[in-house]
Design an enzyme around this catalytic site. Structure first.
Site, PDB file in Angstrom:
ATOM      1  N   LYS B  82       0.676  -1.224   0.143  1.00  0.00           N
ATOM      2  CA  LYS B  82      -0.065   0.165   0.000  1.00  0.00           C
ATOM      3  C   LYS B  82       0.873   1.288   0.099  1.00  0.00           C
ATOM      4  O   LYS B  82       1.860   1.224   0.691  1.00  0.00           O
ATOM      5  CB  LYS B  82      -0.823   0.156   1.061  1.00  0.00           C
ATOM      6  CG  LYS B  82      -2.062   1.146   1.143  1.00  0.00           C
ATOM      7  CD  LYS B  82      -2.983   0.808   2.607  1.00  0.00           C
ATOM      8  CE  LYS B  82      -4.046   1.671   2.442  1.00  0.00           C
ATOM      9  NZ  LYS B  82      -4.904   1.906   3.887  1.00  0.00           N
ATOM     10  N   SER B 157      -9.669   1.745   2.719  1.00  0.00           N
ATOM     11  CA  SER B 157      -8.623   2.490   1.751  1.00  0.00           C
ATOM     12  C   SER B 157      -7.788   1.618   1.070  1.00  0.00           C
ATOM     13  O   SER B 157      -7.136   2.051   0.053  1.00  0.00           O
ATOM     14  CB  SER B 157      -8.249   3.640   2.526  1.00  0.00           C
ATOM     15  OG  SER B 157      -7.323   2.919   3.558  1.00  0.00           O
ATOM     16  N   SER B 181      -9.778  -0.359   7.096  1.00  0.00           N
ATOM     17  CA  SER B 181      -9.148  -0.183   5.600  1.00  0.00           C
ATOM     18  C   SER B 181      -8.528  -1.444   4.947  1.00  0.00           C
ATOM     19  O   SER B 181      -8.080  -1.554   3.935  1.00  0.00           O
ATOM     20  CB  SER B 181      -8.407   0.837   5.803  1.00  0.00           C
ATOM     21  OG  SER B 181      -8.937   2.056   5.517  1.00  0.00           O
TER      22      SER B 181
END
Lengths: 482, 495
Positions: B82, B157, B181
Site C-alpha cells: 500500500k 482504503s 481499511s
C-alpha cells in the site's frame, strides 16, 4: 511621585546535555555544524517516522525539577502543541501540558545580601525546534533556509510564579537558575549560544491591589539584555500609566540594537495550540526507585555551598555567594584551600586576580591552565614573604598565560630567588654600607631616610621584593641585628 | 507459463517449485508483470510498478541462493505494498497530490522485515488519500475498480492492495487498517485481510493517519499466506514506542484443529440488525450452521456501544489526523505552491491544492474537536466512548472465544454511489470500526458469493489472540473450500 509595583515572572528554557536528541539518536552537538547534517527521518518529521523517548532527557528534567524542590508527578505524559512554523517539521511540538514533570517548586537566591524566594510553577520537558537561517552561501535574495540540526534537542522549561519585583531580582534569579542547572550538569546554561533562553512577563501597577497588564518580553539573549529589557519595559509601562493610559496586553521583542522593546508582528489573537496527548508516545510511569536514584545524584547546590563556605571558612556572605555561584570555581577554591589553609587569602585572590584573567579570555576555570596546587604554591610564597603581592599578581598572569608554575615563571623571568629573604638580607646590608649618610639621618630620627633606603633596596632588586619585608629587614639591621 | 495455474497456490507451493527448479523468482515476477500489464489499465490497483528494481532483486536472490532449497519465509515472493508505507527509493504518495514525487529516504520496519525474509516489492498500490475512505475513490490519482465487477468499488482504503491480490496481479499484499481499511476491501474483493492487535506490528514508516488506530496487516488469498506474512512483519520494534514488546508471531502458537470444535462463538446481536443486507446475513448464517454441525457452540452476545463507536471514531481519528497531517506544509518535501506572498500564502495554497475534499473535511473535523472550549465535549468524550467500546469486547470475550460478524453491512457498491454523502460512506465501516477502537485483532475472509459478488465474514478475537483467530479462519477456509479468485477482467465486463 507615587510608588510603582512591578511584577515579573520568568519562563526559562535550557537545552539538556544529552548526547542524543530527545526522540531520535541524532547528535546534539550542533554548534558550528553544517546545516542539516545532524538529522534523520524522525527529527525532520518525515512521513511515517515515529518518536522514541530518550530516557536520559527525562532523567535530566526530573533532576532539575527535584533540585527546584518540585513535586514530581508520577506519570509523564507528552502532549502535542500544534502550530505552523517552518522551523517546526511536524507541524507540532512534542511538549507537556497538564502533566508536567514537576510542579510547585521553590528557587532561592540573594540580592545584595537579602534572601529572595521565588515559587516555581512548573518544570516540563519538550523538544527544541529548528532554526531559520537568513544568511548563508546557498541563500540569495529574499530566501530563508531552515536548519534542523537543533530540531529535537531536549529542553527543560522552567516557569516561575510572578514573584519577582524588579529587573535586578529577575536577573539575579536567572543567574541563580543558570548556576543550578550548571551545578546539576543538566545544561551548560549559555545564553549567548542559546542553550539557555529566557522570556519574561512584566506588569506594572500604580497600586498594590490593582494587577497590571501582563506584557510578554522575548528575544533577550544575555543576562544584560534581560536586565535592560525589563528596565526599559518597566519604565515604558510606568510612563503609560502616569499618562493615564493602560499598557496593551501583548508580546514584545527586545531590540538589542535600539535597546527598546517593540510589539511582535502578527499573532494578535491568542493562538489555540490544540494540545492533546501524543498517541505516538505511551505515558511513562516514573518508578519510585528512579526518583531515588536521580535524587542521589544531586550535588550540594549553590546556596547550601555558600552557607557552608561562610560557616567552614568564615568567608563574608558576598564573597561566599560569588564563589558558590560557579561550581567549578568553588571546587577550585576548596582544592586550593586544602593545600594552603588560608581561605580568606585564597578567596580574595580568586575573586580578583583569577576572575580578572578568566574574564579577559572569557573562559571558565576548568579551561584555565592554572591548577589549585599551582595557586596554592604561589600564595605560600607570598605568605613566606618571598614575593610581594604585586609581584605575585604579575607572576599569576604569566602562570595563567603559559601554564607554568610560580617558580618556573620566576626562573624564566630572571627574578630568581634574589628576592628571597636570605638574598634580600645581603642586598639590605649592601645598601646600608653604601649609604652611611642616610643611615645616620634615620638614626637621628629622620623617617624619610628610611623610605630612601627602602627605595634603594627596591631598585637593587628591580622592584621584585616586598616593600614590607624590605622595611622589616632594614629596621632589624638598623636596630643592631638580631 | 499461465499464471492461472497458480491461482490456488500458497507461498509454500511456490517454494516447492523453486526448490525443484521448475520456477524462479524472476520468471514468476515476469508473469505477474504481464498480468499487471493486461489488467491494471482497467483496474488501476497500482500507483507504481517497481519493474526494474524488482527484477534486479529477483536475479540477485537467484544468484545468492543458487543450489540451496531452504528458503527464508518470503524468498522470491512478490509483495504489493500500500502506498502509505515508506519504501526506500520508491515513490510513496499516500494517494495524495501533496506527496506526489516524494521518495522516502528510508524503509518502513515492515519493508525491512519483508526484504530480510526474501520478499520482492512488486509495486505500490492505490488507496484513498491518506487512507481516508472506504472505496478508493478518494485517491488523487483515480479510483481502483473491483475485479469482480468493474463498475463497483474494491472497498477502501486499501482497495489497490485488495484488487491486486484478488485479480492475481500479486500473490500477497500489505494494507493498513485504521477503521477497517484492510478488512472491508478484503471482503469486497473476496480475499483474506488481517487487522492485527494494535501494537503487534510496527508502525514505523507507515504514514500516520490516526496513530492510535493505524495497524499494518497482510492481505492475501489464503489464511495460510496471511499467517506467513504476519510471522514476518509482527514483533517488537524499538523505533515504535507503541509496538508491544513481544516476539514475532509463530504458527506454532495456533491451536490444533480438534480444539476448534470445542470453541464458543459469540454472535453480537448489533451486527445482525436490520441495516445489514439480508443476502449477506443468509450466506454468513449458512456458514455458521455448518460450524455448529462441526461441534462449535454459537451464542448470542451484545456489544451495546456499537452504535456509538462510529461516532466516536469520527472524533478521535480526525483529531489525530489533523495533527498528523500538519507536516504537509510545503516546507520540507512534497508539493509546494505559492509563497510569493509570504509564508501564510504558501501554507494556504499548498494545503488547499494538495489535499482532496475528504482529507480537508477530516482535518477540519479534527481541528474543531481539539479546539479549546470544544476539547472536553468532543475529543475527551470520544476517548471515553472508546473505553466503553473496549469494555464491551472485554465483557463479550468473558463468555466466548471469538466473535463472528459480517465485515460490512453492504456489498461492494457502484462507483459514485456513495460519494455524495460522506455519512453513507462512513457506514460501510460500521462493523470494522468498533474492534479497531478496542484495539483487538480481527480477520476478514471470503465465505461465499451472492450474485457474483463475494461475501465477507469477520472473526474478532481478544487482544493478542491472533492464534485463535487464525485457527478458526483456517478451519472455515478448509470447511468451505471455495475456489480462489481469478476473475476474467476485460473491457466487455464494463457495463
Amino acid at each position: 511621585m507615587e510608588n510603582i509595583y512591578v511584577t515579573i515572572g520568568l519562563e526559562v528554557h535550557c537545552q539538556l546535555l544529552t548526547r542524543a536528541k530527545m526522540f531520535c539518536r541524532c547528535s546534539t552537538d550542533y554548534i558550528g555544524k553544517t546545516p542539516n547534517t545532524l538529522v534523520c527521518p524522525v527529527c525532520m518529521g518525515l512521513p511515517g517516522a515515529l518518536p522514541v523517548l530518550n530516557r536520559k532527557a527525562l532523567e535530566l528534567a526530573i533532576k532539575t525539577a527535584l533540585a527546584l524542590q518540585c513535586e514530581i508527578l508520577p506519570e509523564v505524559v507528552f502532549h502535542r502543541k500544534n502550530y505552523f512554523y517552518p522551523d517546526l517539521p511536524k507541524g507540532y511540538q512534542i511538549s507537556q501540558y497538564d502533566f508536567p514533570i514537576g510542579v510547585r517548586g521553590v528557587l532561592e537566591f540573594t540580592l545584595q545580601g537579602v534572601k529572595k524566594r521565588v515559587r516555581i510553577r512548573r518544570v516540563h520537558v519538550e523538544e527544541d525546534a529548528g532554526k531559520l537561517v537568513h544568511e548563508g552561501p546557498d541563500l540569495r535574495g529574499a530566501v530563508s533556509g531552515v536548519d534542523f540540526n537543533r530540531a529535537g534537542i531536549p529542553l527543560v522549561e522552567i516557569v516561575t510564579e510572578p514573584d519577582l519585583h524588579s529587573p535586578e531580582e529577575a536577573k539575579e534569579c536567572l543567574v541563580m537558575l543558570r548556576s543550578i542547572v550548571r551545578y546539576l550538569g543538566v545544561s551548560d546554561g549559555n545564553m549567548e549560544e542559546g542553550s539557555l533562553r529566557c522570556d519574561a512577563n512584566v506588569s506594572v501597577s500604580l497600586s498594590p491591589e490593582m494587577p497590571g497588564t501582563k506584557v510578554e518580553i522575548k528575544n533577550m539573549n544575555s543576562f544584560r539584555s534581560v536586565f535592560r529589557a525589563l528596565s526599559y519595559e518597566v519604565e515604558r509601562q510606568t510612563e503609560l500609566l502616569r499618562a493615564g493610559k493602560t499598557p496593551v496586553q501583548e508580546t514584545r521583542h527586545w531590540d538589542e540594537v535600539r535597546q527598546v522593546t517593540v510589539p511582535s508582528r502578527g499573532k494578535e489573537e491568542a493562538e489555540d495550540y490544540r494540545y492533546f496527548p501524543d498517541p505516538d508516545l505511551l505515558p511513562f510511569c516514573i518508578p519510585p526507585e528512579m526518583l531515588q536514584e536521580i535524587q542521589a545524584t544531586i550535588p550540594e547546590l549553590p546556596l547550601q555551598k555558600k552557607e557552608r563556605f561562610m560557616r567552614e571558612y568564615e568567608l563574608p556572605e558576598p564573597e561566599a555567594y560569588i564563589l558558590a555561584q560557579d561550581r567549578d570555581l568553588a571546587e577550585f577554591f576548596e582544592a586550593c584551600v586544602r593545600e594552603f589553609p588560608s581561605p580568606r587569602a585564597v578567596c580574595n585572590f580568586i575573586l580578583t586576580e583569577v576572575l580578572k584573567n578568566l574574564n579577559s579570555l572569557n573562559i571558565g576555570i576548568r579551561e584555565s591552565k592554572v591548577t589549585p596546587s599551582m595557586l596554592a604554591e604561589l600564595l605560600k610564597m607570598v605568605e613566606r614573604r618571598e614575593i610581594g603581592i604585586s609581584l605575585a599578581k604579575g607572576i599569576f598572569e604569566e602562570m595563567f598565560r603559559t601554564g607554568m608554575g610560580a617558580r618556573d615563571v620566576m626562573l624564566k623571568k630572571g627574578i630568581s630567588f634574589l628576592t628571597s629573604e636570605r638574598d634580600l638580607e645581603k642586598v639590605v646590608r649592601e645598601v646600608i654600607e653604601k649609604n652611611p649618610q642616610s643611615v645616620a639621618d634615620y638614626l637621628r630620627g629622620k623617617e624619610k631616610a628610611l623610605h630612601f633606603l627602602i627605595g634603594q633596596v627596591m631598585r637593587a632588586t628591580k622592584g621584585q621584593a616586598s616593600p614590607e619585608v624590605v622595611k622589616n629587614l632594614l629596621l632589624r639591621e638598623l636596630s643592631g641585628g638580631e | 507459463m499461465n499464471l492461472e495455474e497458480f491461482r490456488n497456490f500458497t507461498i509454500r507451493d511456490y517454494h516447492a517449485l523453486f526448490a525443484r527448479g521448475e520456477l524462479s523468482p524472476s520468471v514468476l515476477l515476469e508473469a505477474f508483470f504481464r498480468r499487471i500489464e493486461e489488467v491494471d489499465p482497467l483496474l488501476h490497483a497500482f500507483l507504481f510498478v517497481n519493474r526494474e528494481n524488482a527484477l534486479e532483486r529477483a536475479r540477485r536472490l537467484e544468484k545468492e541462493w543458487k543450489g540451496r532449497d531452504l528458503y527464508p519465509p518470503l524468498w522470491g515472493i512478490p509483495v504489493a505494498v500500500k502506498d502509505n508505507i515508506c519504501t526506500l527509493g520508491i515513490p510513496t504518495t499516500c494517494g495524495s497530490k501533496i506527496l506526489e514525487g516524494f521518495i522516502p529516504p528510508y524503509n518502513a520496519t515492515v519493508i525491512e522485515r519483508l526484504e530480510r525474509a526474501g520478499a520482492i516489492i512488486i509495486g505500490k498500490t492505490n488507496m484513498d488519500e491518506f487512507a481516508m475512505g472506504s472505496s478508493t475513490e478518494n485517491s488523487a490519482f483515480g479510483p481502483t475498480r473491483n475485479p469482480f465487477d468493474l463498475n463497483r468499488v474494491p472497498g477502501g482504503s486499501s482497495g489497490g492492495s485488495a484488487a491486486a491480490v484478488a485479480a492475481f496481479e500479486a500473490p500477497v499484499a500489505l494494507g493498513s487498517d485504521t477503521g477497517g481499511s484492510v478488512r472491508q476491501p478484503a471482503a469486497f474483493c473476496g480475499i483474506v485481510g488481517l487487522r492485527p492487535t494494535y501494537g503487534r506490528v510496527s508502525r514505523y514508516g507507515l504514514v500516520s493517519f490516526a496513530s492510535s488506530l493505524d495497524q499494518i496487516g497482510p492481505m492475501t488469498r489464503t489464511v495460510e499466506d496471511a499467517i506467513t506474512l504476519f510471522e514476518v512483519i509482527s514483533g517488537k520494534d524499538e523505533r515504535d514506542s507503541t509496538c508491544a514488546p513481544y516476539p514475532p508471531f509463530s504458527r506454532e502458537e495456533i491451536p490444533p484443529q480438534e480444539d476448534i470444535r470445542t470453541m464458543k462463538i459469540g454472535l453480537p446481536r448489533e451486527y445482525f440488525s436490520e441495516g445489514v443486507d439480508p443476502r449477506m446475513v443468509k450466506v454468513i448464517t449458512a456458514v455458521l450452521r455448518e460450524l455448529e454441525k462441526e461441534g462449535l457452540e454459537l451464542i448470542e452476545v451484545s456489544l451495546p456501544h456499537t452504535n456509538y463507536a462510529l461516532e466516536a471514531y469520527y472524533i478521535v481519528a480526525p483529531s489525530e489526523a489533523s495533527s498528523n497531517l500538519a507536516r504537509y506544509d510545503g516546507v520540507l518535501y512534497g508539493m509546494r505552491k505559492g509563497g510569493d506572498r509570504g509564508l501564510q500564502d504558501m501554507y494556504f495554497q499548498t494545503r488547499s491544492s494538495g489535499f482532496g475534499p475528504e482529507v480537508k473535511r477530516r482535518i477540519l473535523l479534527g481541528t474543531y474537536s481539539l479546539s479549546s472550549g470544544y476539547y472536553d465535549a468532543y475529543y475527551l468524550k470520544g476517548m471515553k466512548v472508546r473505553t466503553l467500546v473496549r469494555r464491551d469486547f472485554e465483557e463479550a470475550f468473558a463468555t466466548c472465544h471469538l466473535l463472528v460478524t459480517p465485515v460490512s453491512p453492504v456489498f461492494p457498491f457502484f462507483l459514485g454511489e456513495r460519494t455524495k454523502s460522506p455519512y453513507e460512506m462512513y457506514l460501510a465501516d460500521v462493523f470494522t470500526i468498533p474492534s479497531a477502537m478496542a484495539g483487538v485483532p480481527s480477520i476478514a475472509m471470503n465465505c461465499g458469493y451472492e450474485d457474483g459478488l463475494p461475501v465477507g465474514m469477520q472473526i474478532i478475537a481478544g487482544p493478542f489472540q491472533e492464534r485463535v483467530l487464525f485457527a478458526l479462519a483456517r478451519f472455515v477456509e478448509q470447511m468451505l473450500s471455495l475456489p480462489l479468485p481469478f476473475p476474467e477482467i476485460g473491457p466487455e465486463r464494463r457495463t
